[in-house]
Design an enzyme around this catalytic site. Structure first.
Site, PDB file in Angstrom:
ATOM      1  N   TRP A  63       0.815  -1.225   0.000  1.00  0.00           N
ATOM      2  CA  TRP A  63       0.000   0.000   0.000  1.00  0.00           C
ATOM      3  C   TRP A  63       0.841   1.265   0.000  1.00  0.00           C
ATOM      4  O   TRP A  63       0.291   2.362  -0.183  1.00  0.00           O
ATOM      5  CB  TRP A  63      -0.911   0.028   1.226  1.00  0.00           C
ATOM      6  CG  TRP A  63      -1.941  -1.050   1.292  1.00  0.00           C
ATOM      7  CD1 TRP A  63      -2.139  -2.085   0.415  1.00  0.00           C
ATOM      8  CD2 TRP A  63      -2.939  -1.192   2.300  1.00  0.00           C
ATOM      9  NE1 TRP A  63      -3.183  -2.857   0.830  1.00  0.00           N
ATOM     10  CE2 TRP A  63      -3.696  -2.337   1.989  1.00  0.00           C
ATOM     11  CE3 TRP A  63      -3.259  -0.474   3.451  1.00  0.00           C
ATOM     12  CZ2 TRP A  63      -4.751  -2.773   2.783  1.00  0.00           C
ATOM     13  CZ3 TRP A  63      -4.307  -0.897   4.253  1.00  0.00           C
ATOM     14  CH2 TRP A  63      -5.055  -2.040   3.906  1.00  0.00           C
ATOM     15  N   LYS A  64       2.127   1.133   0.283  1.00  0.00           N
ATOM     16  CA  LYS A  64       3.009   2.303   0.393  1.00  0.00           C
ATOM     17  C   LYS A  64       2.399   3.301   1.400  1.00  0.00           C
ATOM     18  O   LYS A  64       1.792   2.866   2.376  1.00  0.00           O
ATOM     19  CB  LYS A  64       3.244   2.915  -0.993  1.00  0.00           C
ATOM     20  CG  LYS A  64       3.693   1.843  -1.983  1.00  0.00           C
ATOM     21  CD  LYS A  64       4.186   2.369  -3.284  1.00  0.00           C
ATOM     22  CE  LYS A  64       4.573   1.182  -4.165  1.00  0.00           C
ATOM     23  NZ  LYS A  64       5.134   1.588  -5.444  1.00  0.00           N
ATOM     24  N   HIS A 124      12.789  -2.471  -0.973  1.00  0.00           N
ATOM     25  CA  HIS A 124      11.968  -1.905  -2.047  1.00  0.00           C
ATOM     26  C   HIS A 124      12.742  -0.768  -2.720  1.00  0.00           C
ATOM     27  O   HIS A 124      13.468  -0.033  -2.051  1.00  0.00           O
ATOM     28  CB  HIS A 124      10.642  -1.395  -1.474  1.00  0.00           C
ATOM     29  CG  HIS A 124       9.678  -1.028  -2.554  1.00  0.00           C
ATOM     30  ND1 HIS A 124       9.756   0.182  -3.215  1.00  0.00           N
ATOM     31  CD2 HIS A 124       8.657  -1.710  -3.120  1.00  0.00           C
ATOM     32  CE1 HIS A 124       8.813   0.218  -4.146  1.00  0.00           C
ATOM     33  NE2 HIS A 124       8.126  -0.921  -4.116  1.00  0.00           N
ATOM     34  N   GLU A 132      11.936   2.073  -3.626  1.00  0.00           N
ATOM     35  CA  GLU A 132      11.706   3.412  -3.061  1.00  0.00           C
ATOM     36  C   GLU A 132      12.556   3.607  -1.799  1.00  0.00           C
ATOM     37  O   GLU A 132      13.020   4.712  -1.525  1.00  0.00           O
ATOM     38  CB  GLU A 132      10.204   3.615  -2.787  1.00  0.00           C
ATOM     39  CG  GLU A 132       9.459   3.829  -4.099  1.00  0.00           C
ATOM     40  CD  GLU A 132       8.029   3.333  -4.133  1.00  0.00           C
ATOM     41  OE1 GLU A 132       7.430   3.111  -3.065  1.00  0.00           O
ATOM     42  OE2 GLU A 132       7.499   3.151  -5.253  1.00  0.00           O
ATOM     43  N   GLY A 170       4.906   2.127 -10.706  1.00  0.00           N
ATOM     44  CA  GLY A 170       4.059   3.309 -10.649  1.00  0.00           C
ATOM     45  C   GLY A 170       4.030   4.116 -11.936  1.00  0.00           C
ATOM     46  O   GLY A 170       3.516   5.234 -11.966  1.00  0.00           O
ATOM     47  N   SER A 227       3.663  -1.939 -12.057  1.00  0.00           N
ATOM     48  CA  SER A 227       2.446  -1.712 -12.853  1.00  0.00           C
ATOM     49  C   SER A 227       1.727  -3.007 -13.219  1.00  0.00           C
ATOM     50  O   SER A 227       1.168  -3.137 -14.309  1.00  0.00           O
ATOM     51  CB  SER A 227       2.760  -0.891 -14.105  1.00  0.00           C
ATOM     52  OG  SER A 227       3.281   0.374 -13.738  1.00  0.00           O
ATOM     53  N   GLY A 260       1.456  -2.594  -6.248  1.00  0.00           N
ATOM     54  CA  GLY A 260       1.354  -1.292  -5.601  1.00  0.00           C
ATOM     55  C   GLY A 260      -0.022  -0.692  -5.844  1.00  0.00           C
ATOM     56  O   GLY A 260      -1.013  -1.053  -5.202  1.00  0.00           O
ATOM     57  N   GLY A 261      -0.093   0.200  -6.824  1.00  0.00           N
ATOM     58  CA  GLY A 261      -1.324   0.947  -7.105  1.00  0.00           C
ATOM     59  C   GLY A 261      -2.581   0.096  -7.173  1.00  0.00           C
ATOM     60  O   GLY A 261      -3.615   0.455  -6.592  1.00  0.00           O
TER      61      GLY A 261
HETATM   62  P1  PGA Z   1       3.054  -0.462  -8.763  1.00  0.00           P
HETATM   63  O1  PGA Z   1       4.084  -0.683  -7.551  1.00  0.00           O
HETATM   64  O2  PGA Z   1       2.256  -1.732  -8.874  1.00  0.00           O
HETATM   65  O3  PGA Z   1       2.230   0.722  -8.354  1.00  0.00           O
HETATM   66  O4  PGA Z   1       3.878  -0.219  -9.966  1.00  0.00           O
HETATM   67  C1  PGA Z   1       4.700  -1.922  -7.322  1.00  0.00           C
HETATM   68  C2  PGA Z   1       5.626  -1.820  -6.140  1.00  0.00           C
HETATM   69  O5  PGA Z   1       6.290  -0.798  -5.981  1.00  0.00           O
HETATM   70  O6  PGA Z   1       5.710  -2.761  -5.320  1.00  0.00           O
END
Ligand code: PGA
Length: 256
Positions: A10-11, A101, A103, A179, A219, A240-241
């Site tokens: 979920w970040k 991750h 990020e 993302g 993505s 993620g999203g």
């Molecule tokens: P995303 O992120 O599906 O939004 O691209 C994946 C992730 O960072 O784990």
């Protein structure tokens, strides 16, 4: 053991009320329409306890649902203002921790050596690590993507005993696909997953390599999850999203 896993990262999203609603929603539908795959929720730290509680009170047929932290600190405890330890994560009912991750690697300058310490502290506290690796767009353009992944995996994980290694989950997430809406093609993803499995096989032997789940992330969404998960070395996704909406996340969970 090699399992099909769909994990939702979920970040930094969802308030307490939104978090609870999302988990309840997913679980309710899963209990009516179960999935063979393991499902993992990785909410922000502040929601871990509540999410783990909701899961533990859910019906038995959704027992393959787990809670993961998005990170953990590399020390057991101490003067690290604002940080959260593996023991704290374990104590609120989480079972997994995402480590490395992109990020975290980018914004918080986490390198492979530091991540190896996080892996160790996770194991010490009986948390299963979901270790992320992935190349930047420049690394891919310069044909350095295999070298980058090899280094991230060797330096972050290869100090582990075979026994511990069997409990690692790997997530391959090309940074350029996270993302951005741009997904690796199934061929690109499969090529890298097969490369990773081969690395594991060289280090720990073929049988161990066959037993490790390697997830794709970047993505991944309902429109591409089926074809990605159909690749022989892709064992699920780190989402993620698309994990922020119950309907999308469930569609991905049911993509196997
Ligand atoms: P995303 O992120 O599906 O939004 O691209 C994946 C992730 O960072 O784990």
């Amino acid at each position: 053991m090699r399992q099909q896993i769909v994990a939702g990262n979920w970040k930094m999203n969802k308030t307490a009320v939104e978090a609870e609603a999302l988990v309840r929603n997913v679980i309710e539908i899963l209990s009516k329409n179960p999935s063979e795959s393991v499902v993992v929720f990785a909410p922000p730290f502040v929601h871990l306890q509540r999410v783990a509680q909701i899961i533990s009170q859910s019906p038995v047929h959704v027992s393959r649902v787990f809670t993961a932290a998005q990170d953990c600190h590399w020390e057991e405890s101490g003067a690290y203002t604002g940080e959260v330890s593996a023991a704290m994560i374990k104590s609120v009912g989480a079972t997994h921790a995402i480590i490395g991750h992109s990020e975290r690697r980018t914004y918080f300058k986490e390198n492979n050596q530091l991540l190896a310490r996080k892996i160790d502290v996770a194991f010490k506290n009986e948390l299963l690590p979901i270790y992320c690796c992935g190349e930047s767009i420049m690394e891919r353009k310069n044909d350095h993507h295999f070298k980058t992944i090899e280094k991230q995996i060797a330096e972050g994980l290869f100090h582990l005993s075979e026994n511990d290694f069997l409990n690692v989950i790997i997530a391959y997430e090309p940074v350029w696909a996270i993302g951005t809406g741009e997904t690796a093609t199934p061929e690109q993803a499969q090529e890298m997953h097969a490369f990773i499995r081969d690395l594991l096989s060289q280090k720990y032997g073929g049988e161990t390599a066959e037993n490790i789940s390697i997830l794709y992330g970047g993505s991944c969404k309902p429109s591409n999850s089926k074809v990605l998960f159909a690749q022989p070395d892709i064992d699920g996704g780190l989402i993620g999203g698309a994990s922020l909406e119950a309907e999308d996340f469930l569609a991905i969970i049911h993509s196997f």
